[in-house]
Design a protein around this motif. Structure first.
Motif, PDB file in Angstrom:
ATOM      1  N   UNK A 176       0.765  -1.269  -0.020  1.00  0.00           N
ATOM      2  CA  UNK A 176       0.154  -0.075   0.050  1.00  0.00           C
ATOM      3  C   UNK A 176       0.929   1.036  -0.028  1.00  0.00           C
ATOM      4  N   UNK A 177       2.450   1.166  -0.032  1.00  0.00           N
ATOM      5  CA  UNK A 177       3.115   2.126  -0.149  1.00  0.00           C
ATOM      6  C   UNK A 177       3.057   2.623  -1.597  1.00  0.00           C
ATOM      7  N   UNK A 178       2.091   3.082  -2.108  1.00  0.00           N
ATOM      8  CA  UNK A 178       1.938   3.601  -3.466  1.00  0.00           C
ATOM      9  C   UNK A 178       2.953   4.577  -4.002  1.00  0.00           C
ATOM     10  N   UNK A 179       3.292   5.463  -3.268  1.00  0.00           N
ATOM     11  CA  UNK A 179       4.398   6.383  -3.649  1.00  0.00           C
ATOM     12  C   UNK A 179       6.055   5.834  -3.991  1.00  0.00           C
ATOM     13  N   UNK A 180       6.115   4.629  -3.497  1.00  0.00           N
ATOM     14  CA  UNK A 180       7.044   4.111  -3.394  1.00  0.00           C
ATOM     15  C   UNK A 180       7.252   3.047  -4.766  1.00  0.00           C
TER      16      UNK A 180
ATOM     17  N   UNK B  72      -6.733  -9.967   0.907  1.00  0.00           N
ATOM     18  CA  UNK B  72      -6.111  -8.851   0.847  1.00  0.00           C
ATOM     19  C   UNK B  72      -6.094  -8.525  -0.677  1.00  0.00           C
ATOM     20  N   UNK B  73      -6.135  -9.431  -1.680  1.00  0.00           N
ATOM     21  CA  UNK B  73      -5.670  -9.206  -2.989  1.00  0.00           C
ATOM     22  C   UNK B  73      -7.273  -8.589  -3.621  1.00  0.00           C
ATOM     23  N   UNK B  74      -8.097  -9.423  -3.466  1.00  0.00           N
ATOM     24  CA  UNK B  74      -9.467  -9.103  -3.681  1.00  0.00           C
ATOM     25  C   UNK B  74      -9.826  -7.465  -3.329  1.00  0.00           C
ATOM     26  N   UNK B  75      -9.565  -7.377  -2.140  1.00  0.00           N
ATOM     27  CA  UNK B  75      -9.951  -6.044  -1.281  1.00  0.00           C
ATOM     28  C   UNK B  75      -9.327  -4.691  -2.157  1.00  0.00           C
ATOM     29  N   UNK B  76      -7.877  -4.814  -2.216  1.00  0.00           N
ATOM     30  CA  UNK B  76      -7.164  -3.906  -2.716  1.00  0.00           C
ATOM     31  C   UNK B  76      -7.750  -3.575  -4.313  1.00  0.00           C
ATOM     32  N   UNK B  77      -7.930  -4.765  -4.860  1.00  0.00           N
ATOM     33  CA  UNK B  77      -8.310  -4.682  -6.234  1.00  0.00           C
ATOM     34  C   UNK B  77      -9.634  -3.850  -6.615  1.00  0.00           C
ATOM     35  N   UNK B  78     -10.619  -4.249  -5.728  1.00  0.00           N
ATOM     36  CA  UNK B  78     -11.954  -3.891  -6.061  1.00  0.00           C
ATOM     37  C   UNK B  78     -12.630  -3.000  -5.103  1.00  0.00           C
ATOM     38  N   UNK B  79     -11.658  -2.806  -3.978  1.00  0.00           N
ATOM     39  CA  UNK B  79     -12.146  -1.655  -2.911  1.00  0.00           C
ATOM     40  C   UNK B  79     -13.325  -2.239  -1.893  1.00  0.00           C
TER      41      UNK B  79
ATOM     42  N   UNK C 141       1.006  -3.976  -4.451  1.00  0.00           N
ATOM     43  CA  UNK C 141       1.380  -2.628  -4.836  1.00  0.00           C
ATOM     44  C   UNK C 141       0.794  -2.409  -6.222  1.00  0.00           C
ATOM     45  N   UNK C 142       0.995  -3.475  -7.172  1.00  0.00           N
ATOM     46  CA  UNK C 142       0.609  -3.523  -8.542  1.00  0.00           C
ATOM     47  C   UNK C 142      -1.112  -2.914  -8.586  1.00  0.00           C
ATOM     48  N   UNK C 143      -1.842  -3.888  -7.616  1.00  0.00           N
ATOM     49  CA  UNK C 143      -3.324  -3.747  -7.664  1.00  0.00           C
ATOM     50  C   UNK C 143      -3.652  -2.192  -7.012  1.00  0.00           C
ATOM     51  N   UNK C 144      -3.023  -1.818  -6.189  1.00  0.00           N
ATOM     52  CA  UNK C 144      -3.168  -0.652  -5.361  1.00  0.00           C
ATOM     53  C   UNK C 144      -3.013   0.612  -6.516  1.00  0.00           C
ATOM     54  N   UNK C 145      -2.194   0.458  -7.409  1.00  0.00           N
ATOM     55  CA  UNK C 145      -1.843   1.415  -8.507  1.00  0.00           C
ATOM     56  C   UNK C 145      -2.669   1.336  -9.675  1.00  0.00           C
ATOM     57  N   UNK C 146      -3.565   0.170  -9.643  1.00  0.00           N
ATOM     58  CA  UNK C 146      -4.674  -0.069 -10.802  1.00  0.00           C
ATOM     59  C   UNK C 146      -4.292  -0.877 -11.680  1.00  0.00           C
ATOM     60  N   UNK C 147      -3.075  -1.640 -11.761  1.00  0.00           N
ATOM     61  CA  UNK C 147      -2.913  -2.850 -12.533  1.00  0.00           C
ATOM     62  C   UNK C 147      -3.698  -4.000 -12.282  1.00  0.00           C
ATOM     63  N   UNK C 148      -3.673  -4.755 -13.532  1.00  0.00           N
ATOM     64  CA  UNK C 148      -4.374  -6.002 -13.348  1.00  0.00           C
ATOM     65  C   UNK C 148      -3.807  -6.756 -12.574  1.00  0.00           C
TER      66      UNK C 148
END
Length: 368
Positions: A173-177, A309-316, A211-218
């Motif tokens: 979740x450190x999306x700025x890194x 964790x994966x599904x939650x960060x991917x879909x909110x 991290x990729x999912x939090x940034x909007x990646x597939x």
């Protein structure tokens, strides 16, 4: 977004992803808690041919979480405190996360919070966290003294159980890194309890995927990115093979418990990662993915947590089943921490920076 100005829509999207990640992981953990280590046959005998379809009692209630969620919360808290401490001239995130893990370890041995201590912050004062929920031996022994394990001198150098992966989503979740820095931090913090290369690299790979999912990646693209990052690391073979197996299983037919079990029981780091990734990849929706992730013979709470964790960060958060959120142990604490993490990430300078410092924030996340 490091150093950038966050717009309101971006802040709201990120907060939803952080909430989804932490709540989703906790829901998956709680779904698996009542059937952890049960065989698939035993699960079906007790709960019907479809296995568990919702929470079943564990630790005296429905919706109870395990050490997976406990340690994930302390990971997130340690990362917030690392950001706060940077303004105080101290910047070594592995140390801050290690201190957070020591606070978790105290919850496994004490009856309740020590109200006399002011340096613990608010999370360690949450009484419901003072409960043993089958913590892994390596986590307990790795945090049994003050010495911090490092990549050069890790704790439990032969251990590669899933205790590193199940707690590592917050690093993502450190999306700025940059991804390689996220990977490095997760790996360094994994070595604090588990020193085997697979335990370390699987934790780093999981963080990079989040991290990729939090940034909007597939999701499949995020997995490929993680594979590329670990490919040059010594001892990557088990983790790489497990992720490749998860990707390959998607193409082998309809998902089911037997296909999940072909990836392993989830007790080791790479197996838990593979099962969680596979179930998230083939999920028709959050409910389907999480139930697939817990109905198997093995470490159901950890694989459920990783998938959540994966599904939650991917879909909110709004994609999570409301009835499961309503009955989840610690829901208020999880939401409070998620919102604090999002606020620190997007508005940290307004809380502790040249423009002023919030005394309330420093009381919640002290720098001492």
């Amino acid at each position: 977004m490091s150093g950038a100005v966050w717009g309101r829509a971006e802040q709201q999207d990120f907060r939803s992803r952080v909430r989804g990640c932490l709540l989703g992981g906790a829901i998956g953990d709680a779904l698996g808690a009542g059937v952890e280590s049960d065989s698939l046959a035993a699960i079906r005998q007790a709960h019907g041919e479809n296995g568990v379809t919702g929470y079943v009692p564990a630790y005296g209630r429905r919706g109870a979480v395990t050490d997976d969620t406990q340690m994930t919360l302390f990971t997130a808290e340690g990362l917030i405190r690392a950001q706060v401490r940077r303004d105080a001239g101290a910047w070594h995130p592995p140390t801050d996360v290690h201190r957070a893990y020591l606070r978790w370890a105290a919850t496994q041995n004490a009856w309740g919070p020590d109200e006399r201590r002011k340096d613990t912050g608010w999370l360690a004062r949450e009484e419901w966290l003072y409960a043993r929920r089958a913590p892994g031996r390596a986590c307990l022994t790795g945090l049994g003294d003050e010495r911090m394990g490092t990549l050069g001198s890790p704790k439990n150098p032969r251990s590669k159980d899933c205790g590193t992966v199940m707690r590592s989503a917050p690093f993502g979740l450190l999306v700025g890194w940059e991804p390689h820095l996220v990977f490095q931090l997760a790996a360094e913090c994994a070595a604090q309890t588990h020193g085997h290369p697979t335990g370390v690299l699987a934790a780093g790979a999981f963080a990079v995927i989040v991290h990729g999912l939090a940034r909007g990646e597939a999701l499949d693209g995020a997995v490929q990115h993680a594979l590329a990052l670990i490919a040059a690391r010594p001892g990557h073979e088990e983790t790489s093979a497990a992720l490749q197996a998860a990707l390959g299983a998607v193409r082998q037919g309809l998902p089911g418990a037997e296909r999940v079990e072909s990836l392993g029981a989830g007790r080791t780091a790479e197996e838990a990662l593979a099962v969680g990734v596979y179930c998230a990849l083939v999920a028709e929706d959050v409910r389907h993915g999480l139930l697939l992730a817990v109905n198997h013979s093995g470490d159901s709470d950890s694989t459920g947590s990783i998938c959540g964790n994966l599904l939650g960060v991917q879909h909110g958060e709004t994609a999570l089943p409301p009835a499961w959120i309503a009955e989840l142990e610690g829901r208020g604490t999880i939401l409070e921490l998620a919102d604090d993490f999002a606020m620190e990430t997007t508005q940290g300078p307004a809380l502790h920076g040249p423009g002023g410092t919030s005394a309330a924030w420093l009381e919640r996340y002290p720098v001492d």
